[in-house]
Scaffold this motif. Structure first.
Motif, PDB file in Angstrom:
ATOM      1  N   VAL A 272       4.017  -0.936  -0.275  1.00  0.00           N
ATOM      2  CA  VAL A 272       3.246  -1.605  -0.501  1.00  0.00           C
ATOM      3  C   VAL A 272       1.519  -0.822  -0.561  1.00  0.00           C
ATOM      4  O   VAL A 272       0.963  -0.790  -2.058  1.00  0.00           O
ATOM      5  N   GLY A 273       1.781   0.266   0.004  1.00  0.00           N
ATOM      6  CA  GLY A 273       0.196   0.994   0.350  1.00  0.00           C
ATOM      7  C   GLY A 273       0.449   2.378  -0.910  1.00  0.00           C
ATOM      8  O   GLY A 273      -0.514   2.157  -1.586  1.00  0.00           O
ATOM      9  N   ALA A 274       1.649   2.259  -0.599  1.00  0.00           N
ATOM     10  CA  ALA A 274       1.727   3.634  -1.963  1.00  0.00           C
ATOM     11  C   ALA A 274       1.727   2.860  -3.803  1.00  0.00           C
ATOM     12  O   ALA A 274       1.320   3.597  -4.552  1.00  0.00           O
ATOM     13  N   ASP A 275       1.611   1.352  -3.186  1.00  0.00           N
ATOM     14  CA  ASP A 275       1.198   0.397  -4.532  1.00  0.00           C
ATOM     15  C   ASP A 275      -0.107   0.000  -5.568  1.00  0.00           C
ATOM     16  O   ASP A 275      -0.180   1.047  -6.320  1.00  0.00           O
ATOM     17  N   LEU A 325      -8.162  17.473  -6.752  1.00  0.00           N
ATOM     18  CA  LEU A 325      -7.426  16.600  -6.345  1.00  0.00           C
ATOM     19  C   LEU A 325      -7.915  15.469  -6.402  1.00  0.00           C
ATOM     20  O   LEU A 325      -9.205  15.082  -6.531  1.00  0.00           O
ATOM     21  N   SER A 326      -7.455  14.430  -6.562  1.00  0.00           N
ATOM     22  CA  SER A 326      -7.097  13.146  -6.790  1.00  0.00           C
ATOM     23  C   SER A 326      -7.973  12.291  -5.565  1.00  0.00           C
ATOM     24  O   SER A 326      -7.780  12.893  -4.111  1.00  0.00           O
ATOM     25  N   THR A 327      -8.748  11.549  -5.448  1.00  0.00           N
ATOM     26  CA  THR A 327      -9.268  11.429  -4.636  1.00  0.00           C
ATOM     27  C   THR A 327      -8.998  10.008  -3.886  1.00  0.00           C
ATOM     28  O   THR A 327      -9.339   9.534  -2.256  1.00  0.00           O
ATOM     29  N   THR A 328      -7.618   9.741  -4.354  1.00  0.00           N
ATOM     30  CA  THR A 328      -7.507   8.803  -3.585  1.00  0.00           C
ATOM     31  C   THR A 328      -6.390   8.982  -2.516  1.00  0.00           C
ATOM     32  O   THR A 328      -5.605   9.814  -2.554  1.00  0.00           O
ATOM     33  N   LYS A 329      -6.623   7.724  -1.554  1.00  0.00           N
ATOM     34  CA  LYS A 329      -6.081   7.708   0.074  1.00  0.00           C
ATOM     35  C   LYS A 329      -4.346   7.989  -0.019  1.00  0.00           C
ATOM     36  O   LYS A 329      -3.732   7.751  -1.009  1.00  0.00           O
ATOM     37  N   SER A 330      -3.952   8.600   1.163  1.00  0.00           N
ATOM     38  CA  SER A 330      -2.482   8.622   1.080  1.00  0.00           C
ATOM     39  C   SER A 330      -1.700   6.719   0.639  1.00  0.00           C
ATOM     40  O   SER A 330      -2.379   6.508   1.481  1.00  0.00           O
ATOM     41  N   PRO A 331      -0.508   6.460   0.722  1.00  0.00           N
ATOM     42  CA  PRO A 331      -0.354   5.238   1.100  1.00  0.00           C
ATOM     43  C   PRO A 331      -0.672   4.748   2.729  1.00  0.00           C
ATOM     44  O   PRO A 331      -0.694   3.258   2.958  1.00  0.00           O
ATOM     45  N   HIS A 332      -0.114   5.698   3.125  1.00  0.00           N
ATOM     46  CA  HIS A 332      -0.075   5.045   4.761  1.00  0.00           C
ATOM     47  C   HIS A 332      -2.095   4.695   5.149  1.00  0.00           C
ATOM     48  O   HIS A 332      -2.185   3.702   5.871  1.00  0.00           O
ATOM     49  N   GLU A 333      -2.513   5.279   5.005  1.00  0.00           N
ATOM     50  CA  GLU A 333      -4.494   5.510   4.846  1.00  0.00           C
ATOM     51  C   GLU A 333      -4.619   4.100   3.884  1.00  0.00           C
ATOM     52  O   GLU A 333      -5.450   2.785   5.005  1.00  0.00           O
ATOM     53  N   GLU A 568     -13.220   2.056  -4.538  1.00  0.00           N
ATOM     54  CA  GLU A 568     -13.332   3.181  -4.654  1.00  0.00           C
ATOM     55  C   GLU A 568     -14.178   3.481  -2.542  1.00  0.00           C
ATOM     56  O   GLU A 568     -14.037   4.674  -2.213  1.00  0.00           O
ATOM     57  N   LYS A 569     -15.178   2.227  -2.442  1.00  0.00           N
ATOM     58  CA  LYS A 569     -15.642   2.453  -0.949  1.00  0.00           C
ATOM     59  C   LYS A 569     -14.344   2.914  -0.146  1.00  0.00           C
ATOM     60  O   LYS A 569     -14.223   3.879   0.537  1.00  0.00           O
ATOM     61  N   LEU A 570     -13.361   1.637  -0.137  1.00  0.00           N
ATOM     62  CA  LEU A 570     -12.082   1.845   0.862  1.00  0.00           C
ATOM     63  C   LEU A 570     -10.683   2.954   0.678  1.00  0.00           C
ATOM     64  O   LEU A 570     -10.232   2.943   1.573  1.00  0.00           O
ATOM     65  N   LEU A 571     -10.378   2.629  -1.146  1.00  0.00           N
ATOM     66  CA  LEU A 571      -9.363   3.504  -0.816  1.00  0.00           C
ATOM     67  C   LEU A 571     -10.005   5.022  -1.813  1.00  0.00           C
ATOM     68  O   LEU A 571      -8.158   5.851  -1.251  1.00  0.00           O
TER      69      LEU A 571
END
Ligand code: SF4
Ligand code: SF4
Ligand code: SF4
Ligand code: FES
Length: 585
Positions: A272-275, A325-333, A568-571
């Motif tokens: 779900v994090g990956a979504d 690099l995409s700034t998006t965090k990894s799914p588990h983060e 942006e702030k959280l993910l």
């Protein structure tokens, strides 16, 4: 050269029986014919090193190591003679003479190739004397090295080379020979990217994942803590191997049940994090493409960022690519952030009482969880990371056999990932998942041409394709493992190739071949795990992240929209150029 040899198929005689084979090396021809030949250094993923000398056989009357002997037409091979048995025992005893033999207390006890083979070949060593004492290197948050247990097989050197880092090599000579990073540095002072590939292939306990079970047990035993396990996509297709199931057996529900038995208060799905990673990364890709069309200067191709070993690799060796690099965090983060914010509020559990433990195929995630850039509310979002191997140990320690466990569901508040979220565990899966949603974001309607992107699937080193995404032609590439990433990046930097979007996963096969996965691991096993993930995707009622109800709900109640201020702030995160050590420093 005989005709058969030209066609690649030759006839050989093994213990008086004829055998036809197309194998290059004799060891694999013998295995193909059903013989079990002892071996500690050779591995089907790597060219032979011929260091352990255990695979000796009689070839036309001469004793030869079978792993590096090329098959020739008419070879006469004997696998068991008195001389062969004695040579193997002698070689094994020499290995054991310089090994601590503390098996009862060893981390790999009962799961060690050396121990298993020693038991078959010899019970004791005739050779005694000085032992090499080097000691442990526990400086890394991902792996532990105990060079007193090293049998100098060479597999970790090949694994690290394939990880694109080339950090490990033989140092010193004769009795003092050891496998070390340059200048004998501690791992934490080197360019190690924490991928753990060396630990995956080590046949002894000389390189292992860092053991974080004690930390996890103390969270579980702390009555003030609400301890949540989250399970990465690829783990459901591999953990069964630790309990005797075939590679690719899907054990999602049984794993959730076992983790509850171990003592976790809730079990959630990192898919779900990956979504959410997909939603944010797709929005970022779409934004960059639109900005380029508006004539703005924009960093393209965009590179995926969900693999922390690839991110470390880029920070270390290609810092000029950081803007790409995409700034998006990894799914588990991302999942950990949602658990400590949205879930905490909905369930009425204070976020500082929640401990999030990630069950991962990966040792690099152990290092990632400690990055200061990923802290939320001043503390790490993920409190500890366990590999599949550590998790299986904890399940066994609790006296549970996963094979016989009854299935349970993931926690009901944040669950039911899309198929896209589940294929994150396969090479090409992140690309496919993001394009499914980028197509929707660019066109405003789902498009079937983006549902199954077969060109980016499979175990090829570099996969390239061109797709029409939301009516725009996008050129994409997937590098399967860091060694291929190097080749691809060099082609991009030289101007030979140009792409809009690039996926890089450090481990061969992606997370299905991760450094924290069950041992043994090889291309065939990884292929079975990947097949299982695509099966889960094709059977999923929802296959695109933007159609996932829980994703829609959390955006509407909490995150607003992909790329919003809150998202942006959280993910999202940032990266920093690293240079730990240079020969010219
Ligand atoms: S963790 Fe990866 S980079 Fe580090 S030494 Fe092992 S193989 Fe090399
Ligand atoms: S550390 Fe392990 S893989 Fe590397 S040479 Fe020693 S025994 Fe082999
Ligand atoms: S490919 Fe997967 S398992 Fe390997 S380092 Fe990257 S995230 Fe970890
Ligand atoms: S397996 Fe052949 S020498 Fe080690």
């Amino acid at each position: 050269m005989p005709d058969e040899e030209k066609s690649g198929i030759v006839q050989i005689e093994i213990n008086g029986r004829k055998h036809e084979t197309a194998q290059k090396y004799l060891l694999y021809a013998l295995e193909e014919a059903g013989y079990v030949i002892p071996k500690l250094c050779s591995h089907p993923d790597f060219e032979p090193f011929a260091n352990c000398r255990l695979c000796v056989v009689d070839v036309n009357g001469e004793i030869k190591t079978s792993c590096n002997t090329e098959v020739r037409q008419g070879m006469v091979v004997k696998t068991e003679t008195e001389n062969i048995t004695e040579a193997r025992r002698h070689n094994m005893e020499l290995i054991l003479s310089n090994h601590p033999l503390d098996c009862d207390y060893c981390y790999r006890n009962m799961r060690c190739e050396l121990q298993a083979l020693a038991e078959k070949i010899t019970k004791a060593t005739r050779y005694a004397g000085a032992e090499r004492k080097i000691g442990k290197d526990e400086s890394s948050s991902a792996i532990t090295r105990d060079m007193d247990k090293c049998i100098l097989c060479g597999r970790c050197i090949a694994a690290c080379e394939r990880a694109g880092v080339c950090l490990l090599d033989y140092t010193k000579r004769g009795f003092n020979t050891a496998i070390m990073p340059p200048l004998g540095l501690k791992i934490s002072d080197t360019s190690c990217i924490s991928c753990g590939q060396c630990s995956l292939f080590c046949p002894a306990a000389a390189i292992t994942e860092r053991d974080d079970r004690a930390d996890v047990y103390s969270f579980i035993n702390d009555k003030e803590k609400f301890v949540i396990a989250q399970v990465a996509p690829s783990v459901r297709a591999s953990i069964g191997e630790e309990f005797g199931l075939a590679p690719g057996s899907i054990a999602t529900g049984r794993l959730a049940a076992c983790l509850k038995e171990v003592g976790f208060d809730a079990v959630c799905d990192t898919s779900v994090g990956a979504d959410f990673t997909i939603m944010e990364e797709a929005a970022e890709l779409v934004r960059r493409i639109k900005e380029r069309e508006e004539g703005k200067e924009v960093a393209l191709p965009m590179f995926t960022s969900c693999c922390p070993a690839w991110v470390s690799f880029a920070e270390e060796f290609y810092p000029e690519l950081i803007p790409n690099l995409s700034t998006t965090k990894s799914p588990h983060e991302i999942m950990a952030v949602l658990l400590k914010t949205y879930y905490s509020e909905k369930k009425g559990i204070p976020s500082d009482s929640i401990a999030v433990i990630s069950i991962m195929p990966c040792t690099a995630k152990k290092a990632e969880a400690k990055r200061v850039e990923l802290k939320i509310m001043g503390t790490p979002a993920v409190d500890a990371v366990l590999t599949v191997r550590e998790t299986a140990r904890m399940i066994r320690e609790a006296g549970i056999d996963l094979k016989r466990a009854k299935e349970e569901n993931f926690d009901d508040l944040i669950r039911d990932a899309s198929g896209a979220g589940q294929i994150f565990g396969a090479t090409g899966g992140v690309m496919e998942a993001v394009l499914r949603t980028a197509d929707f974001m660019l066109s405003g309607a789902g498009s079937s041409c983006c549902l199954e992107l077969r060109e980016v699937r499979g175990m090829s080193g570099i996969k390239e394709a061109e797709y029409s995404i939301g009516g725009k032609k996008l050129r994409v590439a997937v590098a399967n493992g860091n060694a291929n990433a190097k080749i691809l990046i060099d082609r991009i930097k030289s101007g030979e190739e140009s792409f809009d979007f690039v996926e890089i996963m450090a481990c061969p096969g992606g997370c299905s071949g991760g450094g924290g996965q069950p041992i043994p691991s090889n291309r065939k096993i990884i292929g079975e795990r990947i097949k299982a993930l695509y099966l889960i995707d094709s059977d999923a009622p929802v296959r695109m992240s933007h159609e996932n109800l829980i994703v829609k709900q959390i955006y509407s109640e909490f995150l607003e929209s992909p790329g919003s201020g809150t998202a942006e702030k959280l993910l999202h995160t940032y990266y920093v150029k690293k240079k730990k050590f240079s020969i010219t420093d």
